[in-house]
Design a protein around this motif. Structure first.
Motif, PDB file in Angstrom:
ATOM      1  N   ILE A 106     -29.070  -3.478 -16.037  1.00 14.85           N
ATOM      2  CA  ILE A 106     -28.951  -2.222 -15.274  1.00 14.85           C
ATOM      3  C   ILE A 106     -27.519  -2.107 -14.747  1.00 14.85           C
ATOM      4  CG2 ILE A 106     -29.708  -0.968 -13.205  1.00 14.85           C
ATOM      5  CD1 ILE A 106     -32.415  -2.410 -13.511  1.00 14.85           C
ATOM      6  N   ASN A 107     -26.889  -0.979 -14.987  1.00 11.94           N
ATOM      7  CA  ASN A 107     -25.519  -0.767 -14.500  1.00 11.94           C
ATOM      8  C   ASN A 107     -25.278   0.742 -14.401  1.00 11.94           C
ATOM      9  OD1 ASN A 107     -22.885  -1.013 -13.733  1.00 11.94           O
ATOM     10  ND2 ASN A 107     -22.144  -1.894 -15.647  1.00 11.94           N
ATOM     11  N   LEU A 108     -25.586   1.295 -13.244  1.00 11.91           N
ATOM     12  CA  LEU A 108     -25.410   2.748 -13.076  1.00 11.91           C
ATOM     13  C   LEU A 108     -23.942   3.129 -13.176  1.00 11.91           C
ATOM     14  CD1 LEU A 108     -27.801   3.805 -10.150  1.00 11.91           C
ATOM     15  CD2 LEU A 108     -28.282   3.600 -12.586  1.00 11.91           C
ATOM     16  N   SER A 109     -23.679   4.276 -13.769  1.00 13.34           N
ATOM     17  CA  SER A 109     -22.297   4.736 -13.917  1.00 13.34           C
ATOM     18  C   SER A 109     -21.740   5.155 -12.551  1.00 13.34           C
ATOM     19  CB  SER A 109     -22.257   5.924 -14.870  1.00 13.34           C
ATOM     20  OG  SER A 109     -22.918   7.017 -14.272  1.00 13.34           O
ATOM     21  N   PRO A 110     -20.408   5.200 -12.415  1.00  8.05           N
ATOM     22  CA  PRO A 110     -19.817   5.678 -11.146  1.00  8.05           C
ATOM     23  C   PRO A 110     -20.309   7.083 -10.796  1.00  8.05           C
ATOM     24  CG  PRO A 110     -18.118   4.810 -12.605  1.00  8.05           C
ATOM     25  CD  PRO A 110     -19.382   4.822 -13.397  1.00  8.05           C
ATOM     26  N   GLN A 111     -20.530   7.905 -11.827  1.00  7.99           N
ATOM     27  CA  GLN A 111     -20.988   9.285 -11.596  1.00  7.99           C
ATOM     28  C   GLN A 111     -22.365   9.306 -10.951  1.00  7.99           C
ATOM     29  OE1 GLN A 111     -19.582   8.183 -14.426  1.00  7.99           O
ATOM     30  NE2 GLN A 111     -18.236   9.718 -15.334  1.00  7.99           N
ATOM     31  N   LYS A 112     -23.207   8.312 -11.273  1.00  6.02           N
ATOM     32  CA  LYS A 112     -24.548   8.279 -10.668  1.00  6.02           C
ATOM     33  C   LYS A 112     -24.521   7.623  -9.295  1.00  6.02           C
ATOM     34  CE  LYS A 112     -27.376   8.701 -14.757  1.00  6.02           C
ATOM     35  NZ  LYS A 112     -27.950   7.997 -15.886  1.00  6.02           N
ATOM     36  N   ARG A 113     -23.589   6.702  -9.083  1.00  2.70           N
ATOM     37  CA  ARG A 113     -23.521   6.027  -7.770  1.00  2.70           C
ATOM     38  C   ARG A 113     -22.909   6.968  -6.722  1.00  2.70           C
ATOM     39  NH1 ARG A 113     -22.137  -0.339  -9.090  1.00  2.70           N
ATOM     40  NH2 ARG A 113     -23.010  -0.344 -11.176  1.00  2.70           N
ATOM     41  N   LEU A 114     -21.984   7.827  -7.160  1.00  3.52           N
ATOM     42  CA  LEU A 114     -21.357   8.826  -6.285  1.00  3.52           C
ATOM     43  C   LEU A 114     -20.897   8.263  -4.938  1.00  3.52           C
ATOM     44  CD1 LEU A 114     -23.258  12.214  -6.734  1.00  3.52           C
ATOM     45  CD2 LEU A 114     -20.848  11.728  -7.183  1.00  3.52           C
ATOM     46  N   THR A 115     -20.080   7.224  -5.028  1.00  4.03           N
ATOM     47  CA  THR A 115     -19.512   6.678  -3.789  1.00  4.03           C
ATOM     48  C   THR A 115     -18.225   7.441  -3.480  1.00  4.03           C
ATOM     49  OG1 THR A 115     -18.263   5.053  -5.070  1.00  4.03           O
ATOM     50  CG2 THR A 115     -20.404   4.362  -4.205  1.00  4.03           C
ATOM     51  N   GLY A 116     -17.888   7.527  -2.228  1.00  5.84           N
ATOM     52  CA  GLY A 116     -16.597   8.119  -1.864  1.00  5.84           C
ATOM     53  C   GLY A 116     -15.570   7.012  -1.885  1.00  5.84           C
ATOM     54  N   PHE A 117     -14.720   7.004  -2.903  1.00 11.04           N
ATOM     55  CA  PHE A 117     -13.805   5.871  -3.077  1.00 11.04           C
ATOM     56  C   PHE A 117     -12.379   6.272  -2.699  1.00 11.04           C
ATOM     57  CE2 PHE A 117     -11.607   2.320  -4.753  1.00 11.04           C
ATOM     58  CZ  PHE A 117     -12.522   1.315  -5.016  1.00 11.04           C
ATOM     59  N   VAL A 118     -11.799   5.503  -1.790  1.00 11.29           N
ATOM     60  CA  VAL A 118     -10.392   5.720  -1.432  1.00 11.29           C
ATOM     61  C   VAL A 118      -9.582   4.591  -2.058  1.00 11.29           C
ATOM     62  CG1 VAL A 118      -8.721   5.985   0.438  1.00 11.29           C
ATOM     63  CG2 VAL A 118     -11.082   6.768   0.747  1.00 11.29           C
ATOM     64  N   PHE A 119      -8.747   4.954  -3.018  1.00 12.18           N
ATOM     65  CA  PHE A 119      -7.986   3.948  -3.757  1.00 12.18           C
ATOM     66  C   PHE A 119      -6.744   3.520  -2.975  1.00 12.18           C
ATOM     67  CE2 PHE A 119     -10.569   6.022  -6.847  1.00 12.18           C
ATOM     68  CZ  PHE A 119     -10.831   5.086  -7.837  1.00 12.18           C
ATOM     69  N   GLN A 120      -6.399   2.246  -3.173  1.00 13.54           N
ATOM     70  CA  GLN A 120      -5.215   1.721  -2.479  1.00 13.54           C
ATOM     71  C   GLN A 120      -3.947   2.478  -2.900  1.00 13.54           C
ATOM     72  OE1 GLN A 120      -4.782  -2.500  -3.083  1.00 13.54           O
ATOM     73  NE2 GLN A 120      -3.655  -2.761  -1.175  1.00 13.54           N
ATOM     74  N   ASP A 121      -3.911   2.907  -4.185  1.00 14.87           N
ATOM     75  CA  ASP A 121      -2.735   3.674  -4.652  1.00 14.87           C
ATOM     76  C   ASP A 121      -2.989   5.184  -4.541  1.00 14.87           C
ATOM     77  OD1 ASP A 121      -4.484   4.200  -6.728  1.00 14.87           O
ATOM     78  OD2 ASP A 121      -3.143   3.559  -8.328  1.00 14.87           O
ATOM     79  N   TYR A 122      -4.006   5.564  -3.807  1.00 13.06           N
ATOM     80  CA  TYR A 122      -4.422   6.960  -3.527  1.00 13.06           C
ATOM     81  C   TYR A 122      -5.049   7.650  -4.732  1.00 13.06           C
ATOM     82  CZ  TYR A 122      -0.827   6.018   0.038  1.00 13.06           C
ATOM     83  OH  TYR A 122      -0.040   5.440   0.996  1.00 13.06           O
ATOM     84  N   ALA A 123      -4.485   7.403  -5.944  1.00 10.48           N
ATOM     85  CA  ALA A 123      -5.021   8.019  -7.179  1.00 10.48           C
ATOM     86  C   ALA A 123      -5.143   9.537  -7.050  1.00 10.48           C
ATOM     87  CB  ALA A 123      -6.378   7.402  -7.538  1.00 10.48           C
ATOM     88  N   LEU A 124      -4.123  10.151  -6.486  1.00 11.84           N
ATOM     89  CA  LEU A 124      -4.137  11.615  -6.391  1.00 11.84           C
ATOM     90  C   LEU A 124      -3.760  12.218  -7.738  1.00 11.84           C
ATOM     91  CD1 LEU A 124      -2.407  11.968  -2.913  1.00 11.84           C
ATOM     92  CD2 LEU A 124      -4.848  12.065  -3.434  1.00 11.84           C
ATOM     93  N   PHE A 125      -4.239  13.438  -7.972  1.00 15.49           N
ATOM     94  CA  PHE A 125      -3.983  14.090  -9.252  1.00 15.49           C
ATOM     95  C   PHE A 125      -2.676  14.901  -9.146  1.00 15.49           C
ATOM     96  CE2 PHE A 125      -8.826  14.390  -8.882  1.00 15.49           C
ATOM     97  CZ  PHE A 125      -9.013  13.122  -9.431  1.00 15.49           C
ATOM     98  N   PRO A 126      -1.629  14.512  -9.854  1.00 19.49           N
ATOM     99  CA  PRO A 126      -0.334  15.195  -9.689  1.00 19.49           C
ATOM    100  C   PRO A 126      -0.374  16.673 -10.035  1.00 19.49           C
ATOM    101  CG  PRO A 126      -0.060  13.114 -10.861  1.00 19.49           C
ATOM    102  CD  PRO A 126      -1.532  13.368 -10.763  1.00 19.49           C
ATOM    103  N   ASN A 127      -1.334  17.087 -10.854  1.00 16.93           N
ATOM    104  CA  ASN A 127      -1.385  18.497 -11.287  1.00 16.93           C
ATOM    105  C   ASN A 127      -2.097  19.393 -10.278  1.00 16.93           C
ATOM    106  OD1 ASN A 127      -3.773  16.982 -12.081  1.00 16.93           O
ATOM    107  ND2 ASN A 127      -4.468  18.844 -13.086  1.00 16.93           N
ATOM    108  N   MET A 128      -2.708  18.820  -9.246  1.00 17.53           N
ATOM    109  CA  MET A 128      -3.518  19.628  -8.327  1.00 17.53           C
ATOM    110  C   MET A 128      -2.890  19.701  -6.938  1.00 17.53           C
ATOM    111  SD  MET A 128      -7.444  18.578  -9.109  1.00 17.53           S
ATOM    112  CE  MET A 128      -8.013  18.248 -10.771  1.00 17.53           C
ATOM    113  N   THR A 129      -3.063  20.857  -6.301  1.00 16.50           N
ATOM    114  CA  THR A 129      -2.648  20.991  -4.907  1.00 16.50           C
ATOM    115  C   THR A 129      -3.695  20.299  -4.013  1.00 16.50           C
ATOM    116  OG1 THR A 129      -3.879  23.029  -4.566  1.00 16.50           O
ATOM    117  CG2 THR A 129      -1.628  23.246  -5.386  1.00 16.50           C
ATOM    118  N   VAL A 130      -3.371  20.219  -2.732  1.00 15.53           N
ATOM    119  CA  VAL A 130      -4.321  19.620  -1.776  1.00 15.53           C
ATOM    120  C   VAL A 130      -5.671  20.344  -1.870  1.00 15.53           C
ATOM    121  CG1 VAL A 130      -4.812  19.355   0.696  1.00 15.53           C
ATOM    122  CG2 VAL A 130      -2.531  18.825  -0.198  1.00 15.53           C
ATOM    123  N   LEU A 131      -5.611  21.671  -1.844  1.00 16.33           N
ATOM    124  CA  LEU A 131      -6.847  22.455  -1.890  1.00 16.33           C
ATOM    125  C   LEU A 131      -7.594  22.243  -3.204  1.00 16.33           C
ATOM    126  CD1 LEU A 131      -8.531  24.521  -0.315  1.00 16.33           C
ATOM    127  CD2 LEU A 131      -7.230  26.341  -1.419  1.00 16.33           C
TER     128      LEU A 131
END
Lengths: 223, 206
Positions: free
Chosen positions: B73-98
């Motif tokens: 058994i190994n649920l995918s991240p999409q099914k676990r739906l945890t709110g993950f804050v990455f150490q390197d932030y992992a922000l999407f450069p193509n998107m604005t804050v909003l």
């Protein structure tokens, strides 16, 4: 100067580039994931057109799609399709021959993105396809443009493989690069020079456009 | 209750180290995770989120089996739906804050509230490259919160914030966690910055 070979080259390059955008991007994305034996094998096959003499690839395609035998005979009998000495045959050969020019830069660019970008998208509940479309591809735009232009320019410059599978039928398979060869064979250097200069100018303008667009994002468009 | 019992080979320092962790953490509260560098704190969070897979073990959250290496058994991240804050932030450069927040949720009232908590209303049209380190880090936190996760996994989430901003932001988050009855596991090198949160503290790798 008969411009039909130039138009045919442009048409071939456009169709090939569109098909490779549809097929090459998912392939590049698949290849960018963790390396497995299957992926390594696929990468070797993908790289083959870069190092294989175009005439060898053309020869194999000629054998494979000859209406006298095998797959070519089956396609001819069942679907009444003949790929040898036809425009669709040129497209097929070009797609195979130019595939590494589309998939290669895109795969490298995807591999250079931090893995946490895709992971962040997954934790937000997004599928792999949504992640590719909304997060990964928008962040490799320079590489996408480079791959698209390289594919287009490379297809324009194809010679050996298109001559092998398409021959030299005016209006059907005589592309500009073949027209140069044909003119030289007929000692018409003036015509050869005109076709050559046209191809040179188109390719130069395309590459210059990429260099200008990418100048602030990468050192050279080939990176 | 979150029940974790895992073993995973760590790919650091030549790959010889093992992360072995066995423990329980209460739901609806904050658990602070400390430990030396390289002990596997980030890896532990990734295993819980489904972003890394251990060679052995189980992860059970609120009586649901998220991972059981033995039974596959190994649920995918999409099914676990945890709110993950990455150490390197992992922000999407193509998107604005909003757009970051809109990518995660369509609830505009919730988005407004998150922007207020992070004091980022004025920067909502900015892309990450035009934000300061502290603003980027706050965006990473509110993006994770945007999906209203059952479980928040936060890897060094306040390291780039100045003292005053950190105090306001952690106080606001603490209230929010209480209000929404969220569970949070927070990795930090600096336990003092988590003073706003009450809860257990565990140490791994010692």
């Amino acid at each position: 100067m008969d411009l039909s070979p130039v138009w045919l080259s442009l048409k071939l390059a456009t169709v090939t580039t569109i098909l490779l955008l549809m097929m090459g991007l998912p392939l590049a994305w698949w290849l960018s994931k963790k390396r497995t034996v299957l992926r390594m094998l696929a990468e070797v096959l993908l790289t083959m057109p870069l190092v294989l003499p175009p005439s060898v690839l053309g020869f194999y395609l000629l054998l494979a799609f000859s209406p006298q035998q095998g797959l070519g005979k089956w396609l001819h009998n069942v679907f009444d399709v003949q790929l040898v000495f036809s425009f669709p045959g040129l497209v097929l050969a070009s797609v195979i021959y130019s595939l590494p020019f589309m998939a290669g830069p895109v795969r490298s660019a995807l591999q250079q993105l931090p893995p946490s970008l895709a992971q962040a998208s997954y934790t937000l509940g997004k599928s792999e396809w949504q992640t590719l479309r909304h997060v990964l591809l928008p962040n490799i735009k320079p590489a996408l443009l480079t791959a698209t232009v390289l594919t287009f320019a490379h297809t324009l410059g194809e010679f050996g493989v298109v001559l092998m599978i398409g021959g030299n039928i005016p209006g059907v398979t005589r592309v500009a690069s073949v027209a140069v060869y044909d003119a030289v064979e007929q000692m018409d250097y003036s015509l050869a020079a005109n076709y050559s200069l046209t191809l040179f100018a188109i390719t130069f303008a395309l590459l210059m456009g990429v260099f200008i667009y990418n100048k602030n994002q990468v050192k050279t468009p080939l990176e | 209750m979150i029940e974790i019992d895992i073993e995973k080979k760590l790919n650091i320092y030549g790959g010889g180290q093992m992360l072995k962790f066995s423990g329980q953490m209460p739901m609806h509260s904050v658990t602070k995770i400390a430990g030396p560098s390289g002990a596997g704190k980030s890896t532990l969070l990734k295993i819980i989120a489904g972003l890394a897979t251990p060679e052995k073990g189980r992860v059970v959250v609120d009586d649901k089996v998220w991972l059981d290496a033995e039974s596959g058994i190994n649920l995918s991240p999409q099914k676990r739906l945890t709110g993950f804050v990455f150490q390197d932030y992992a922000l999407f450069p193509n998107m604005t804050v909003l757009q970051h927040l809109q990518y995660a949720t369509h609830d505009s009232a919730w988005i407004d509230r998150l922007l207020t908590i992070a004091e980022m209303q004025a920067f909502s049209s900015q892309k990450p490259q035009h934000l300061s380190g502290g603003q980027q880090q706050r965006l990473a936190v509110i993006r994770a919160l945007a999906i209203k996760p059952q479980l928040m996994l936060m890897d060094e989430p306040f390291s780039a914030l100045d003292a005053k901003t950190k105090a306001r932001f952690t106080a606001a988050l603490s209230s929010l966690f209480d209000e929404l009855k969220m569970t949070a596991l927070i990795v930090s090198h600096n336990p003092q910055e988590l003073d706003a949160f009450t809860g257990d503290e565990i140490t791994i790798g010692e």
